[in-house]
Design an enzyme around this catalytic site. Structure first.
Site, mmCIF file in Angstrom:
data_model
loop_
_atom_site.group_PDB
_atom_site.id
_atom_site.type_symbol
_atom_site.label_atom_id
_atom_site.label_comp_id
_atom_site.label_asym_id
_atom_site.label_seq_id
_atom_site.Cartn_x
_atom_site.Cartn_y
_atom_site.Cartn_z
ATOM 1 N N ASP A 1 0.920 -1.153 -0.054
ATOM 2 C CA ASP A 1 -0.100 -0.077 -0.055
ATOM 3 C C ASP A 1 0.693 1.153 -0.007
ATOM 4 O O ASP A 1 1.476 1.462 0.924
ATOM 5 C CB ASP A 1 -0.879 -0.033 1.272
ATOM 6 C CG ASP A 1 -2.059 1.276 1.422
ATOM 7 O OD1 ASP A 1 -2.654 1.236 0.391
ATOM 8 O OD2 ASP A 1 -1.832 2.272 1.837
ATOM 9 N N GLU B 1 -1.995 -1.641 -6.085
ATOM 10 C CA GLU B 1 -3.247 -1.015 -6.381
ATOM 11 C C GLU B 1 -3.150 -0.195 -7.728
ATOM 12 O O GLU B 1 -2.043 0.435 -8.016
ATOM 13 C CB GLU B 1 -3.851 -0.092 -5.203
ATOM 14 C CG GLU B 1 -4.955 -0.351 -4.589
ATOM 15 C CD GLU B 1 -5.242 0.689 -3.436
ATOM 16 O OE1 GLU B 1 -6.481 0.914 -3.312
ATOM 17 O OE2 GLU B 1 -4.475 0.936 -2.745
ATOM 18 N N ASP C 1 -3.413 1.785 6.499
ATOM 19 C CA ASP C 1 -2.544 1.063 5.456
ATOM 20 C C ASP C 1 -2.264 -0.171 5.474
ATOM 21 O O ASP C 1 -2.045 -0.913 4.499
ATOM 22 C CB ASP C 1 -1.133 2.035 5.522
ATOM 23 C CG ASP C 1 -1.443 3.639 5.246
ATOM 24 O OD1 ASP C 1 -2.745 3.870 4.665
ATOM 25 O OD2 ASP C 1 -0.680 4.273 5.828
#
Ligand SMILES: [Zn+2]
Length: 459
Positions: A216, A308, A390
């Site tokens: 992340d 992501e 996170d």
């Protein structure tokens, strides 16, 4: 595995060499601007003739926009346009003409819709004051000296390196690399030589092929891993950014150039601007260093890396987020991971941009409707899990890999898995449907619905 790689080294040029390089960069600009003017003149002429009803076969012949065509036109005109042409390498003119040929191609592809990404404008003239001096050599004597502290380039001769070129030299010595071109360029007040090299890389496997790590990319930290590790931002980055801001304020108090009144900048403004430029370069270098260290480590160690897919362009429009995102280099992390995982025999999975990695509970899978950006702690209302925001996101990303593997081998995924999307023009990304139901196995997702988890596999 053959790859094209760049090796970039800082140069220590003496004043004479710097003059030579600048002369070459200037020659590149002259050729570029001359050819651009010519292209424009021919285009305008043809438009005018058409408006008078001149038939197509009698129009002024159009100029070829290919590099070869531009070079031919330049060579015919150079004795007149640049009587000094013999003083610099022909590669200098080639640099400028090549840039123009690419620019023209990008513009026409973009107009025809043959090019992904933002629309590309028509090439513009290069200004002496505003362009980055740069010259590229593709032929002639390009080599690294045996002492590894000097390089030899055509016309420019032997240039001293600021750092050892041993990494490249080792590959050249054992025959696993071939130099294709060398570019000398000035970035942030410092000269660099960048070699484009074809490298034969040994096949590698990650240290832990079965291991999955979710990454992340954060604001407070450079990254939070699903292993629980917090990767801090590079040291001195904050200090460098503060210095950058202070120098920006100093610059704004000096007498800068003004295009409307034609005012020239003061000497103090020029000095302050140079200082600010170096500070910007330092911040960029610190960031790049941190990103490279992180991505190399992840790609060497883990078999699967999950990140992501952030809508970076959209997020950059949000001004409050913009600086942080730009700072963290979101898309750069992904670009580096894409090629480094492939070099190391691992794989990169990119979660779909609508996958709610932050809003999903990593314990029970419940999805929250809303999670404000300032909420640093994730609290699940269903199972009562309390976890760092996170860390929760990175755990969700890692969990996606298992889902992808089951879905990726199933019969559903075999259909329609052929749309290719380009990632920043470099890495081909194959889109595969994830756990979508049989009715919607297509690659285009229905709009305005809760999207099933779809993964993109980058390789
Ligand atoms: Zn929960």
């Amino acid at each position: 595995m053959k790859t094209i790689q760049a090796y970039r080294f800082a140069l220590d040029l003496n004043p004479g060499q710097e003059r030579d390089v600048l002369a070459h960069a200037g020659a590149a600009r002259v050729a570029h601007n001359w050819a651009l003017a010519k292209v424009k003149a021919v285009m305008d002429q043809r438009t005018a003739e058409r408006s008078y009803g001149v038939p197509d076969e009698l129009l002024t012949p159009s100029l070829s926009w290919s590099l070869a065509g531009l070079r031919k036109a330049w060579n015919a005109a150079k004795p007149e346009v640049a009587p000094w042409w013999g003083e610099v390498s022909k590669e200098a003119f080639n640099t400028g003409l090549d840039a123009l040929a690419r620019g023209l191609k990008n513009w026409s592809d973009s107009r025809k819709g043959a090019r992904a990404g933002c629309p590309v404008g028509f090439p513009r003239f290069k200004s002496r004051r505003r362009t980055t001096p740069s010259v590229r050599f593709t032929t002639g004597a390009i080599r690294v000296e045996p002492d590894r502290m000097h390089v030899v380039l055509p016309r420019l001769g032997r240039l001293k390196l600021h750092e050892s070129a041993r990494k490249l030299a080792r590959r050249l010595d054992n025959g696993t690399a071939r130099i294709m071109s060398a570019t000398v360029r000035c970035n942030g007040g410092r000269w660099h030589v960048s070699f484009t090299v074809e490298v034969e890389r040994a096949e590698r496997t990650p240290d832990r092929p079965q291991s999955v790590v979710g990454v992340d990319v954060g604001i407070k930290y450079l990254a939070v891993l699903s292993t629980g590790e917090l990767v801090p931002n590079p040291r001195h980055l904050v200090a460098a950014q503060q210095r950058m801001r202070a120098l920006g304020r100093t610059l704004s108090r000096k007498t800068g150039p003004d295009r409307r009144t034609g005012r020239r900048p003061s000497k103090r403004w020029e000095r302050a601007a140079a200082r600010l430029g170096r500070a910007h370069a330092r911040v960029a270098h610190l960031r790049r260093d941190g990103l490279h260290k992180l991505t190399t480590r992840l790609a060497r160690k883990h078999g699967t890396v999950v990140v992501e897919d952030l809508n970076v362009t959209g997020m950059l429009r949000n001004r409050r987020l913009a600086r942080h995102i730009a700072d963290a280099g979101f898309s750069e992390i992904r670009r580096q991971l894409a090629y480094k995982t492939s070099w190391n025999g691992g794989r990169l999975l990119v979660a779909d941009r609508w996958y709610p990695s932050s809003k999903t509970c990593s314990g029970c899978g419940a999805v929250k409707a809303k999670l404000a950006l300032h909420e640093r702690e994730f609290t699940c209302e269903v199972c009562g899990l309390v976890i760092d925001r996170d860390r929760n996101a990175s755990l969700n990303l890692a969990a996606l890999a298992a889902e992808f593997d089951t879905a990726g081998s199933g019969p559903v995924a075999a259909r329609g898995a052929d749309r290719k999307t380009r990632v920043r023009g470099q890495v081909a990304v194959k889109r595969e449907p994830g756990t979508a139901t049989a009715g919607q196995t297509g690659t285009v997702l229905p709009q305005g619905r809760t999207i099933d988890r779809v993964l993109t596999k980058a390789h």
